[in-house]
Design a protein around this motif. Sequence first.
Motif, mmCIF file in Angstrom:
data_model
loop_
_atom_site.group_PDB
_atom_site.id
_atom_site.type_symbol
_atom_site.label_atom_id
_atom_site.label_comp_id
_atom_site.label_asym_id
_atom_site.label_seq_id
_atom_site.Cartn_x
_atom_site.Cartn_y
_atom_site.Cartn_z
ATOM 1 N N VAL A 1 0.833 -1.200 0.000
ATOM 2 C CA VAL A 1 0.000 0.000 0.000
ATOM 3 C C VAL A 1 0.869 1.252 0.000
ATOM 4 O O VAL A 1 0.646 2.192 -0.774
ATOM 5 N N MET B 1 3.083 1.826 -3.291
ATOM 6 C CA MET B 1 2.241 2.266 -4.393
ATOM 7 C C MET B 1 1.811 3.717 -4.202
ATOM 8 O O MET B 1 1.904 4.532 -5.125
ATOM 9 N N ALA B 2 1.354 4.035 -2.990
ATOM 10 C CA ALA B 2 0.891 5.400 -2.743
ATOM 11 C C ALA B 2 2.043 6.385 -2.884
ATOM 12 O O ALA B 2 1.889 7.459 -3.468
ATOM 13 N N VAL C 1 -1.554 1.719 7.319
ATOM 14 C CA VAL C 1 -0.962 2.842 6.592
ATOM 15 C C VAL C 1 -0.342 3.817 7.571
ATOM 16 O O VAL C 1 -1.018 4.302 8.471
ATOM 17 N N ILE D 1 4.862 6.904 4.292
ATOM 18 C CA ILE D 1 4.596 7.202 2.881
ATOM 19 C C ILE D 1 5.343 8.463 2.463
ATOM 20 O O ILE D 1 5.942 8.524 1.386
#
Lengths: 332, 331
Positions: free
Chosen positions: B128, B131-132, B186, B191
């Motif tokens: 996740v 990719m983000a 997440v 990220i």
Amino acid sequence: MSTARSERGTPDTAGGAAGRKGRTGKNGAVRLNWRVRLRRDRTLLLMTVPAVVLLLIFNYAPLFGLVTAFQYYDPLVGVRDSEWAGLAQFQQLFHDPLFWGALKNTLWLSLVQLVLFFPVPIALALLLNTVLSERLRNFIQSVVYLPHFFSWVLAITIFQQMLGGAGILNHFLRQNDIAPWDITTNPHTFALLVTSQAIWKEAGWGIIVFLAALAAINTDLYEAAAVDGAGRWRRMWHITLPGLRGVIVLMLVLRLGNALTVGFEQFLIQREAVGHESADVLDTFSFYYGIATGNYSFGAAAGLFKSVISLLLIWGANKLAHAFGEDGLYRK
Amino acid sequence: MSQTPTTVRADAPTAAPTAAEPRPARTGRPRARAGRAPWEEPPTLIGQGAKGVTLAGVIAAVAVPLWIIALTSISTPGAVNRAGGLVIWPDGITFDAYRQMLGDGTVRTALMVSFAITVVGTLVSMIVSVMAAYGLSRSESFAHRPILTLLIVTMFVSGGLIPTFLVVTGLGGYDQWWSLILPSAVSVFNILVLRSFYSTTSADLIDAARLDGAGDWRILWSVVLPTSRAVTAVIALFYAVGYWNSFFNVMLYMPTSAEKWPLQYVLLTYVNRGNGLPGSVNSGFGAANAQTAPLTLQMAVVVLTLVPLLMVYPFMQKHFRTGVLTGAIKG
């Protein structure tokens, strides 16, 4: 999938409508029509979908769930049909001496940690920076980073085994006919205990940022100062500390903004041993009087109170950083 | 995650130039200082001594407890009795505690549960997040600003404990495996770290790949990921440690199913609180069921929670700085 579609650039839509064929962007380059860009970047958008969906479910949905703080929430009928309470939960909260006790504990523990914990990583980084041998420095760094990766359960277990009633310290005291000294269950010294746990676990990790700031200081400045006759301590005061100023202020801002979050797991684990009078903080209060007793609305109200004050603290701390002429968390 | 030392070392030179941005603090490791500068005065004997004692004390604070715990876990009952508790010096060594624990029972199950949660959770989180991070890393891409804002907002405002609990249980998460993974899958912070690395991947390289007919998936897999392997590995470690250490989600969503407890929760109930584990008649603790387990067994549980960490740690340690700094300064 559908979420990303609905997210598709509200600001860009307006721009796209204004100039169908494309318009001039910031740096003079021609920006493409939004439809073209959407088509071109559809894979990139698709990639963000899982993260966005997870955040919508587990971070945004609870935000709407905050309405339970204004209800008499009943799990059997759900959020939609629960009876409205207005501010009754908050009234009850503010009349609850346990809540004020938890708030007082939170602020007190936060203050003790600020005073005793905050300078430790800075001092440690300064000390480590004077170690000339790179191999030795790397070794020390890998040892002091290590406890950061331990869980709180593990860290507290270690403290218990070393300092607790049956631990090494008391065993040694008993052997030498000195009265045992149980640190881990004493409510009066709890603030010192949790601060030393926090130092043990996180101070080493905290030095990374300061070491990087130290490495960024121009060595010519030191040489110039030395030529001008500045000794070791004067160089530290006039070059090293000003060089660290930005990072110190940033860390202080982060710390102040988190003043109401003093370490949930740490207190949760030790609450039984020390007693809730001195170990309850806002987070554990919200947990025990919300989830454990099933009084969800009451716990949510306590949580909401904490979030609002925390946001104000972050905002205020940032103002303070700007007043110092530093960037803080965000610029402006 | 289980990188061999050679692959990690091979990354270091590639990672450094990608990180070369205006901010000098970010590049690589602390500058190596070859000895003392000529103008620097040599340290006094007292200063040198004080420094040595302080640093030795710091190291001992971490190392001594670990030594005592590890040693106690492999001591014979006789040695433990003679020491009157924890063992400080080796005196009679046996691996019975481990044999007993890994033979069958609650601890072995917990160990497997912990591994499963860590592996599956880290995989989910990494897929996740990577990719983000890539999806948001191209500076001109469509709508990446609003999506980024959507992500960052969650770092500052949250519904808090109870509304999150209500959402997860409302979705049927009580006593379900996914409730230990998905709610915390997440990390926006991670990220952002990945994204800032991915966006420094050379645009020429990406254009070249695009001319060769590579799509975004292909570019992510064959260009961006290989050039930022070190930071990706560090983030994976952060996630893995998070899952390995988590016990609060278990407390919230799975407090009664002892057979599904991960190791940290067993550590908490068994060692920290000294409770007996329910339903552990057959377990390594069976003999002392419902009483405090023997010290060697307790300490063996402590060591088991530590070993996987200590196995990966040496390979990752030198890359921490990059991950931590990129994230910490962006905030």
